[in-house]
Write an enzyme that holds these catalytic residues in place. Structure first.
Site, short mmCIF file in Angstrom:
data_model
loop_
_atom_site.label_atom_id
_atom_site.label_comp_id
_atom_site.label_asym_id
_atom_site.label_seq_id
_atom_site.Cartn_x
_atom_site.Cartn_y
_atom_site.Cartn_z
CE1 TYR A 164 -3.51 2.55 0.69
CE2 TYR A 164 -2.47 3.08 2.69
CZ TYR A 164 -3.39 3.50 1.57
OH TYR A 164 -4.08 4.73 1.88
CG ASP A 203 5.65 3.61 0.73
OD1 ASP A 203 5.99 4.46 1.84
OD2 ASP A 203 4.59 3.59 0.42
CE LYS A 245 0.97 4.41 8.47
NZ LYS A 245 0.86 3.96 7.28
C1 LIG Z 1 0.32 4.35 5.97
C2 LIG Z 1 1.01 4.26 4.51
C3 LIG Z 1 1.35 5.17 3.66
C4 LIG Z 1 0.24 6.24 3.73
O1 LIG Z 1 0.51 7.23 4.69
P1 LIG Z 1 -0.64 8.19 5.19
O2 LIG Z 1 -0.22 9.00 6.09
O3 LIG Z 1 -1.81 7.26 5.78
O4 LIG Z 1 -1.11 8.89 4.16
C5 LIG Z 1 1.91 5.11 2.32
N1 LIG Z 1 2.78 4.03 2.33
C6 LIG Z 1 2.94 3.03 3.26
C7 LIG Z 1 3.92 1.76 3.49
C8 LIG Z 1 2.12 3.07 4.57
O5 LIG Z 1 2.15 2.35 5.39
#
Ligand SMILES: *Cc1c(COP(=O)(O)O)cnc(C)c1O
Length: 420
Positions: free
Chosen positions: A141, A236, A264
């Site tokens: 994701y 990511d 995060k």
């Molecule tokens: C949570 C997440 C996102 C999106 O971050 P948001 O702050 O919720 O927009 C993108 N990539 C990864 C791997 C994630 O876990």
């Protein structure tokens, strides 16, 4: 008013009663819990109950809820002004700190969410390479921007949809999807379309189909294959960054991505995202280069204060070994108890991250994760909730042991699991 009453009220004015779909509990059934406050490893709910929290706001709260030093930093920053839309000394210091802890990030730009960070990384990769296509992996994701909502993980899995309405087919037509951990599939895509691919994006440790670690050689192979065809490699690390050490996973495992996205943890609970990497690529961003990106609240002083204090505490206290030991205690305990019960379960774990997959065999990709026993996960979720433990309300998510958890929390969790 209890959670049920609040949920009914919220549903009148918020679609589905929630501001992010997974919170609706569609993956486990029942009424979502309304949180009132949190401190350390625990939260208080609107039902008057106290829960030990293993969800940690889906990842940011590596230090636990409302850590005193972080709250103080936020209060001080807020008192000094909530936003300026102009430059502050703190954002420069924060960028210096991130770049010093993650040497692969020669420059960094701050945004307000992980989604935005990834969106910018993709635009930057396209602008830098002059190419349009992207390769992603099934079950990873990368936020909710259009072209990455193809074969996504996380809340989209819980909803039973692999994509979203309202996304133009033209956006997703430019995205190739390979199974996670399938290096040969990715290599084949790059071999056949190499000249058109701007970037390969991957969660170096997948955290949005449950916890799935990269098989040996997978990330290294992606590095080689992207370098050969001139595509950028994007890690990511919105979940991974600062999760297993005071740096990125890419830095720890020695595979150097061209660009890295963070979120995060680096906001310590406030909204933030970051994109960083090679200087020659980052210099393509406006105002230096032609790739446009902007944000009214980007580099927000309150978010930066929370993130700065969180990263400093992680660097200075290094709670990582403790979290690994607690994580192992939890995973080994779950696996042992499940074996005694004759229950099909395999708990994946790395550091403070863990996912109990309700299936015996290890999970290496999305197809494996989907083969788990979802109804048993829902039964586990509600049993643990009844026993006072909050875990992610979806079978396809990572749970977190934070630096605020103690051995006693883990042992109590195991004891409750034994009664499932
Ligand atoms: C949570 C997440 C996102 C999106 O971050 P948001 O702050 O919720 O927009 C993108 N990539 C990864 C791997 C994630 O876990």
């Amino acid at each position: 008013m209890d959670s049920k009453a609040w949920f009914e009220r919220a549903k009148q004015v918020i679609p589905g009663g929630v501001n992010s779909p997974v919170r609706a509990f569609n993956g486990v059934g029942g009424t979502p819990v309304y949180f009132k406050s949190g401190k350390g490893a625990k939260v208080q709910t609107e039902d008057g109950t106290e829960l030990v929290d293993f969800c940690g706001s889906w990842g940011p709260l590596i230090l636990g809820h409302a850590r005193d030093e972080v709250v103080e930093a936020v209060a001080k920053a807020a008192a000094d002004g909530l936003t300026f839309g102009a430059n502050t000394a703190k954002e420069a210091e924060f960028a210096e700190l991130v770049c010093s802890l993650v040497p692969e990030m020669e420059m960094v730009r701050l945004v307000s969410s992980g989604t935005e960070a990834v969106m910018t990384a993709i635009r930057l990769a396209r602008g830098y390479t002059g190419r349009r296509k992207i390769v992603k992996f099934d079950g990873c994701y990368h936020g909710h921007s259009d072209y990455l909502l193809v074969a996504s993980g996380s809340g989209l899995l819980t909803g039973g949809i692999s994509s979203s309405a309202g996304v133009s087919p033209a956006a997703t037509a430019e995205v190739f999807v390979a199974p996670y951990n399938d290096l040969a599939a990715a290599q084949e895509i790059l071999r056949n379309n190499g000249g058109e691919i701007a970037a390969v994006i991957v969660e170096p440790i997948a955290g949005n189909m449950g916890l799935v670690e990269p098989l040996p050689g997978f990330l290294e192979g992606l590095r080689t294959a992207t370098a050969e065809c001139g595509a950028l490699l994007i890690f990511d690390e919105v979940i991974n960054g600062f999760r297993l050490g005071p740096t990125t996973y890419g830095h720890m495992c020695g595979v150097k991505a061209d660009l890295t996205t963070l979120g995060k943890i680096i906001g310590g609970g406030m909204p933030i995202g970051a994109i960083g990497g090679r200087r020659d690529v980052m210099q393509k961003l406006a105002p230096l280069g032609p790739v446009y990106q902007a944000g009214t609240l980007s580099g927000n002083p309150v978010a930066v204060a929370a993130g700065m204090k969180t990263l400093e505490l992680l660097r200075d206290e290094s709670p990582y070994l403790r979290m690994e030991i607690l994580g192992q205690r939890l995973a080994k305990g779950l696996n042992r108890i499940a074996a005694e019960k004759g229950m099909d379960l395999h708990c994946a774990q790395r550091g403070g991250m863990f996912t109990p997959f309700f299936r015996k065999a290890p999970v290496n990709n999305l197809a494996d994760a989907k083969a788990c026993d979802i109804p048993t996960h829902a039964r586990y979720f509600h049993h643990m909730l009844d026993c006072g433990f909050y875990t992610p309300p979806s079978a396809f998510e990572v749970a977190f042991v934070s630096a605020a958890h103690a051995e006693a929390h883990i042992d109590a969790f195991l004891e409750a699991f034994g009664k499932l």
